[in-house]
Design a protein around this motif. Structure first.
Motif, mmCIF file in Angstrom:
data_model
loop_
_atom_site.group_PDB
_atom_site.id
_atom_site.type_symbol
_atom_site.label_atom_id
_atom_site.label_comp_id
_atom_site.label_asym_id
_atom_site.label_seq_id
_atom_site.Cartn_x
_atom_site.Cartn_y
_atom_site.Cartn_z
ATOM 1 N N MET A 227 0.500 -1.179 -0.037
ATOM 2 C CA MET A 227 0.163 -0.303 0.029
ATOM 3 C C MET A 227 0.449 1.193 -0.019
ATOM 4 O O MET A 227 0.402 2.049 -0.873
ATOM 5 N N ARG A 228 1.789 1.250 0.867
ATOM 6 C CA ARG A 228 2.918 2.581 0.216
ATOM 7 C C ARG A 228 3.589 2.291 -0.302
ATOM 8 O O ARG A 228 3.354 3.613 -1.180
ATOM 9 N N LEU A 229 3.729 1.368 -1.531
ATOM 10 C CA LEU A 229 4.385 1.860 -2.957
ATOM 11 C C LEU A 229 3.510 2.195 -3.532
ATOM 12 O O LEU A 229 3.669 3.235 -4.803
ATOM 13 N N ARG A 230 1.951 1.858 -3.693
ATOM 14 C CA ARG A 230 0.620 2.088 -4.714
ATOM 15 C C ARG A 230 0.784 3.911 -4.233
ATOM 16 O O ARG A 230 0.992 4.346 -5.012
ATOM 17 N N ALA A 231 0.988 3.745 -2.776
ATOM 18 C CA ALA A 231 0.169 5.157 -2.320
ATOM 19 C C ALA A 231 1.487 6.169 -3.258
ATOM 20 O O ALA A 231 0.979 7.303 -3.371
ATOM 21 N N ARG A 232 2.470 6.050 -3.009
ATOM 22 C CA ARG A 232 3.677 7.008 -3.614
ATOM 23 C C ARG A 232 3.722 6.610 -5.305
ATOM 24 O O ARG A 232 3.882 7.667 -5.738
ATOM 25 N N LEU A 233 3.532 5.252 -4.926
ATOM 26 C CA LEU A 233 3.952 5.612 -6.575
ATOM 27 C C LEU A 233 1.988 6.158 -7.939
ATOM 28 O O LEU A 233 2.459 7.108 -8.481
ATOM 29 N N TYR A 234 1.112 6.187 -7.449
ATOM 30 C CA TYR A 234 0.018 7.155 -7.554
ATOM 31 C C TYR A 234 0.457 8.849 -7.686
ATOM 32 O O TYR A 234 -0.538 8.797 -8.520
ATOM 33 N N ASP A 235 1.000 8.331 -6.374
ATOM 34 C CA ASP A 235 1.148 10.160 -6.168
ATOM 35 C C ASP A 235 2.364 10.873 -7.327
ATOM 36 O O ASP A 235 1.845 11.670 -7.918
ATOM 37 N N GLY A 236 2.905 9.583 -7.543
ATOM 38 C CA GLY A 236 4.537 10.504 -8.860
ATOM 39 C C GLY A 236 3.873 10.411 -9.656
ATOM 40 O O GLY A 236 4.025 11.249 -10.490
ATOM 41 N N ALA A 237 2.928 9.430 -10.354
ATOM 42 C CA ALA A 237 2.051 9.541 -11.464
ATOM 43 C C ALA A 237 1.483 11.359 -11.491
ATOM 44 O O ALA A 237 0.790 11.240 -12.315
ATOM 45 N N GLY A 238 0.915 11.255 -10.047
ATOM 46 C CA GLY A 238 -0.637 12.370 -10.288
ATOM 47 C C GLY A 238 0.661 13.845 -10.638
ATOM 48 O O GLY A 238 0.133 14.408 -11.571
ATOM 49 N N LYS A 239 1.278 13.845 -9.929
ATOM 50 C CA LYS A 239 2.373 14.993 -10.306
ATOM 51 C C LYS A 239 2.826 15.080 -11.674
ATOM 52 O O LYS A 239 2.877 16.153 -12.283
ATOM 53 N N THR A 240 3.232 14.120 -12.230
ATOM 54 C CA THR A 240 3.153 13.835 -13.655
ATOM 55 C C THR A 240 2.455 13.976 -14.680
ATOM 56 O O THR A 240 2.980 15.073 -15.192
ATOM 57 N N ARG A 241 1.267 13.961 -13.884
ATOM 58 C CA ARG A 241 0.241 14.535 -15.483
ATOM 59 C C ARG A 241 -0.364 15.717 -14.729
ATOM 60 O O ARG A 241 0.083 16.092 -15.925
ATOM 61 N N LYS A 242 0.053 16.637 -13.767
ATOM 62 C CA LYS A 242 -0.303 17.796 -14.154
ATOM 63 C C LYS A 242 1.273 18.679 -14.047
ATOM 64 O O LYS A 242 0.512 19.421 -14.927
#
Length: 248
Positions: A227-242
């Motif tokens: 879950m930590r990995l998913r949270a970090r990866l999804y957060d990073g993906a969101g920042k990349t899209r922004k």
């Protein structure tokens, strides 16, 4: 494994790699709830093996055993997705944990403790750890979804072939780098547990013996780590899209 015409002998390949299907199924069962049947995993895995035999081209890309293992595992995961065996309430609870992890990491600049996560979710530590235990298997299925939206695994998409999409290759390389970085900042106990499981191929009982904890505790640590990995990866993906949106 080839007949007189130089073609792959499918029957011999099935006989040779059927034990690998059973081995992969047993390995996955260690991370799944009791409601999942081993025979169902094996059946789906055999379909994956047949699919691998039909798709594989000798001399191209990965060796067949590596390629087949990816297809077998992918077929088992697809079967779990199709059955939709995880209750929606639990799926929502897991997502709540991931959101809390991302928020607390941003606020504190470090990985949150279990106590902090339980507090953020408004539950006791015992309740939080029970949720981690109940989530056994959730992380198994949905972490795989990060690899590709079309359902194909990495090896299937990137065997050497003409017309390979460079942008797609870059995206997968970026994902691997992001995943490696996310693993590097896990708490030490969770990092050790992941290494023992994914690199040393130990089962949960064996990991518990090494770490001096119960098998159920290892299961909780595994759920939380992913879950930590998913949270970090999804957060990073969101920042990349922004960022891409601003740059565009």
């Amino acid at each position: 494994m080839y007949n007189a015409a130089g073609q792959i002998n499918k029957e011999q390949l099935v006989q040779r790699f059927a034990p690998m299907v059973k081995r992969i199924a047993c390995h996955l069962m260690a991370r799944l709830p009791p409601s999942v049947q081993l025979d169902d995993l094996v059946q789906n895995g055999m379909l994956g093996l047949l699919d691998a035999i039909g798709r594989f081209e000798a001399g191209v890309g990965a060796q067949f055993e590596v390629y087949a293992a990816q297809r077998i595992r992918g077929a088992m995961l697809d079967g779990l997705r199709d059955n939709d065996w995880l209750p929606r309430s639990l799926r929502r609870g897991c997502r709540r944990i991931e959101v809390a992890i991302a928020q607390l990491e941003q606020e504190n600049g470090r990985a949150p403790t279990e106590g902090e996560l339980a507090g953020a979710l408004g539950m006791s530590l015992v309740e939080y750890q029970k949720m981690l235990q109940d989530a056994r298997g959730h992380q198994l299925v949905y972490l795989e979804d990060l690899v590709g939206e079309d359902g194909e695994d990495f090896l299937a998409r990137h065997r050497v072939e003409e017309g390979a999409d460079p942008a797609r290759l870059f995206e997968d390389e970026h994902l691997r780098q992001a995943l490696a970085q996310a693993i590097a900042v896990l708490p030490e106990r969770e990092k050790l547990m992941m290494a023992l499981y994914y690199e040393q191929d130990l089962n949960l009982r064996e990991i518990g013996e090494v770490m001096g904890v119960t098998e159920s505790r290892v299961c909780q640590l595994h759920s939380q780590a992913v879950m930590r990995l998913r949270a970090r990866l999804y957060d990073g993906a969101g920042k990349t899209r922004k960022k891409a949106g601003r740059d565009g």
